[in-house]
Design an enzyme around this catalytic site. Structure first.
Site, PDB file in Angstrom:
ATOM      1  N   HIS A 117      -4.608 -12.528  29.625  1.00  0.00           N
ATOM      2  CA  HIS A 117      -5.321 -13.286  30.660  1.00  0.00           C
ATOM      3  C   HIS A 117      -4.356 -14.007  31.589  1.00  0.00           C
ATOM      4  CE1 HIS A 117      -9.158 -15.017  32.057  1.00  0.00           C
ATOM      5  NE2 HIS A 117      -8.405 -16.036  32.436  1.00  0.00           N
ATOM      6  N   ASP A 122      -2.927 -17.491  29.865  1.00  0.00           N
ATOM      7  CA  ASP A 122      -3.787 -18.241  30.789  1.00  0.00           C
ATOM      8  C   ASP A 122      -2.998 -18.850  31.938  1.00  0.00           C
ATOM      9  OD1 ASP A 122      -6.216 -19.076  31.755  1.00  0.00           O
ATOM     10  OD2 ASP A 122      -6.632 -20.526  30.171  1.00  0.00           O
ATOM     11  N   ASP A 158      -4.562 -15.703  35.724  1.00  0.00           N
ATOM     12  CA  ASP A 158      -5.456 -16.024  36.841  1.00  0.00           C
ATOM     13  C   ASP A 158      -4.774 -15.981  38.197  1.00  0.00           C
ATOM     14  OD1 ASP A 158      -8.286 -16.750  36.029  1.00  0.00           O
ATOM     15  OD2 ASP A 158      -7.164 -17.923  34.572  1.00  0.00           O
ATOM     16  N   HIS A 187      -7.980 -15.264  25.580  1.00  0.00           N
ATOM     17  CA  HIS A 187      -7.149 -16.454  25.773  1.00  0.00           C
ATOM     18  C   HIS A 187      -7.750 -17.632  25.015  1.00  0.00           C
ATOM     19  CE1 HIS A 187     -10.138 -16.521  28.952  1.00  0.00           C
ATOM     20  NE2 HIS A 187      -9.758 -17.718  29.407  1.00  0.00           N
ATOM     21  N   HIS A 228     -14.567 -18.468  25.462  1.00  0.00           N
ATOM     22  CA  HIS A 228     -15.552 -19.231  26.246  1.00  0.00           C
ATOM     23  C   HIS A 228     -16.986 -19.178  25.702  1.00  0.00           C
ATOM     24  CE1 HIS A 228     -13.283 -20.707  29.749  1.00  0.00           C
ATOM     25  NE2 HIS A 228     -12.597 -19.590  29.678  1.00  0.00           N
ATOM     26  N   GLU A 240     -14.004 -12.412  34.100  1.00  0.00           N
ATOM     27  CA  GLU A 240     -14.107 -13.624  33.292  1.00  0.00           C
ATOM     28  C   GLU A 240     -15.418 -14.352  33.587  1.00  0.00           C
ATOM     29  OE1 GLU A 240     -11.498 -17.554  31.996  1.00  0.00           O
ATOM     30  OE2 GLU A 240     -11.187 -16.661  33.980  1.00  0.00           O
ATOM     31  N   HIS A 292     -18.399 -18.013  30.968  1.00  0.00           N
ATOM     32  CA  HIS A 292     -17.267 -18.891  31.285  1.00  0.00           C
ATOM     33  C   HIS A 292     -17.673 -20.286  30.818  1.00  0.00           C
ATOM     34  CE1 HIS A 292     -14.279 -21.196  33.674  1.00  0.00           C
ATOM     35  NE2 HIS A 292     -13.517 -20.259  33.151  1.00  0.00           N
TER      36      HIS A 292
END
Length: 414
Positions: free
Chosen positions: A41, A307, A43, A238, A217, A144, A171
């Site tokens: 993961h 992450d 971003d 993650h 999540h 995600e 999420h």
């Protein structure tokens, strides 16, 4: 005389310690040259959205320094494969989540295409191996948040066709079919008792497609339900160990054991708040999670899920993606053997991915699920309802009619 002896002793100790550290680093780099490091993961695509509105013409990934991730850092970190997150905020739910997610999928494709000497798009476990053989970083896509599919199996299938290879079920908001991790904190109400019936359809359709099910999540109840019903192994892209840091985004021991039973993987998150449950953390604290998960469930379920570029704080010693070799060297220092390191680097994820593909192939004769979510579970002012019984053209029209009537009457009275 004694002072001189102490000085010499300290110098010899320092030289020996440095030599040992160099040996661990050399060993780490050798293992990373043999086995692809796969991170679950990152971003960076969201940074492309928030910093540049996805205008890659304004970005040079060789020189960009405001992010945890750029190409020189990727090379230094020996990052062989990256699941890039196609993430959009929860406030897009019931609005334009699908459009915005498609734009994030698009920016990942364009990011990969813009740097062909360094990146290679990947949509299978074999693609990861092929990119590694060519000394390129494999670019994979994970969506995600289940709100991104707008409760549509057709959208899920379309995203798979566009290269999406995992979906994080929620999420930080409930979807119309699954509860998110905040329910376990008591800050949000439980709506679905975990997964709704449609949520179970989503899991089965992901199995049929060959899409990895990501349980980062979600609530603990959803974790257990999915582990029970999924025909394929699952991932936590993650998340870290709840036994080290009692944060609801982390994975409890009994779930770790169930992940092991189902041959899945937990990819350790580097966010300070999930590592120490505090704002400060160090590389040693992250290594504690690796050690703990190995102790509870073995090295076969461990991976890396940094992450990066999705969190405001990362540990000292893991400041950006260039630092992966330091963590690998630290694990070697702590007694991890070569096989355990290779498992965590990438063999575990490749095994899980391969098994998901095997399940997909075994379900090849199974037709796509075309039963839609019940209208009452998704009806809202921003959603039309063509195709549902009674042929009502628009939930929005119905929902707004009382308001229109009131405004008309007020207009007449004024």
């Amino acid at each position: 005389m004694m002072a001189w002896v102490r000085t010499v002793s300290l110098m010899l100790w320092a030289l020996t310690a440095n030599s040992v550290a160099n040996e661990h680093m050399e060993r780490a780099l050798m293992l990373m040259a043999e086995t692809p490091l796969i991170d679950g993961h990152n971003d960076l695509p969201w940074q492309m959205r928030s910093l540049f509105n996805n205008q890659l013409s304004m970005v040079d990934l060789y020189t960009l320094n405001s992010t945890h991730t750029n190409i020189p850092k990727i090379k230094q970190g020996r990052l062989a494969a990256q699941f890039w997150a196609a993430y959009v905020e929860c406030d897009t739910q019931y609005k334009d989540s699908v459009r915005q997610t498609l734009e994030q999928i698009d920016v990942i494709h364009r990011m990969c295409e813009q740097y062909p000497e360094d990146f290679q798009f990947a949509a299978s476990s074999q693609d990861i191996r092929d990119a590694f053989d060519q000394n390129k970083t494999a670019c994979l896509i994970g969506v995600e948040g289940g709100h991104s599919i707008d409760s549509s199996l057709g959208t899920l299938r379309t995203m798979y066709q566009l290269g999406v290879r995992y979906l994080t079920l929620t999420h930080s908001c409930n979807t119309p079919w699954a509860d998110n991790w905040l329910v376990d904190t008591g800050s949000e109400p439980e709506v679905h008792n975990g997964l709704s019936d449609f949520g179970k359809q989503v899991i089965w359709e992901m199995n049929r497609l060959g899409m990895l099910v990501d349980l980062s999540h979600v609530t603990e109840k959803v974790m257990k339900q999915v582990l029970e019903i999924s025909k394929a192994p699952v991932i936590f892209s993650h998340s870290s160990a709840y036994g080290i840091c009692a944060h609801k985004r982390n994975v409890p021991d009994e779930v770790l054991l169930e992940v092991k039973n189902k041959n899945g993987i937990v990819m350790v998150n580097f966010y300070n708040d999930y590592v120490t449950c505090k704002e400060d953390a160090s590389i040693d604290d992250v290594a504690n999670h690796f050690d703990y998960i190995k102790k509870v469930a073995g090295s076969s379920i461990i991976g890396f899920g940094g992450d990066y570029d999705g969190v405001p704080r990362v540990p000292t010693g893991l400041e950006d993606v260039s630092k992966y070799p330091d963590l690998v060297a630290l694990l070697l220092k702590r007694g991890w053997n070569d096989d355990e390191i290779k498992d965590a680097l990438g063999r575990n994820l490749l095994r899980v991915f391969g098994e998901v593909e095997r399940v997909r192939d075994s379900l090849k004769a199974t037709k796509p699920d075309d039963k839609p979510i019940p209208l009452k579970e998704v009806q809202n002012p921003c959603r039309t309802d063509y195709g549902y019984p009674n042929d009502r053209s628009s939930a929005c029209t119905q929902s707004l009619y009382p308001l229109v009537l009131v405004l008309t009457l007020l207009n007449k009275l004024l």
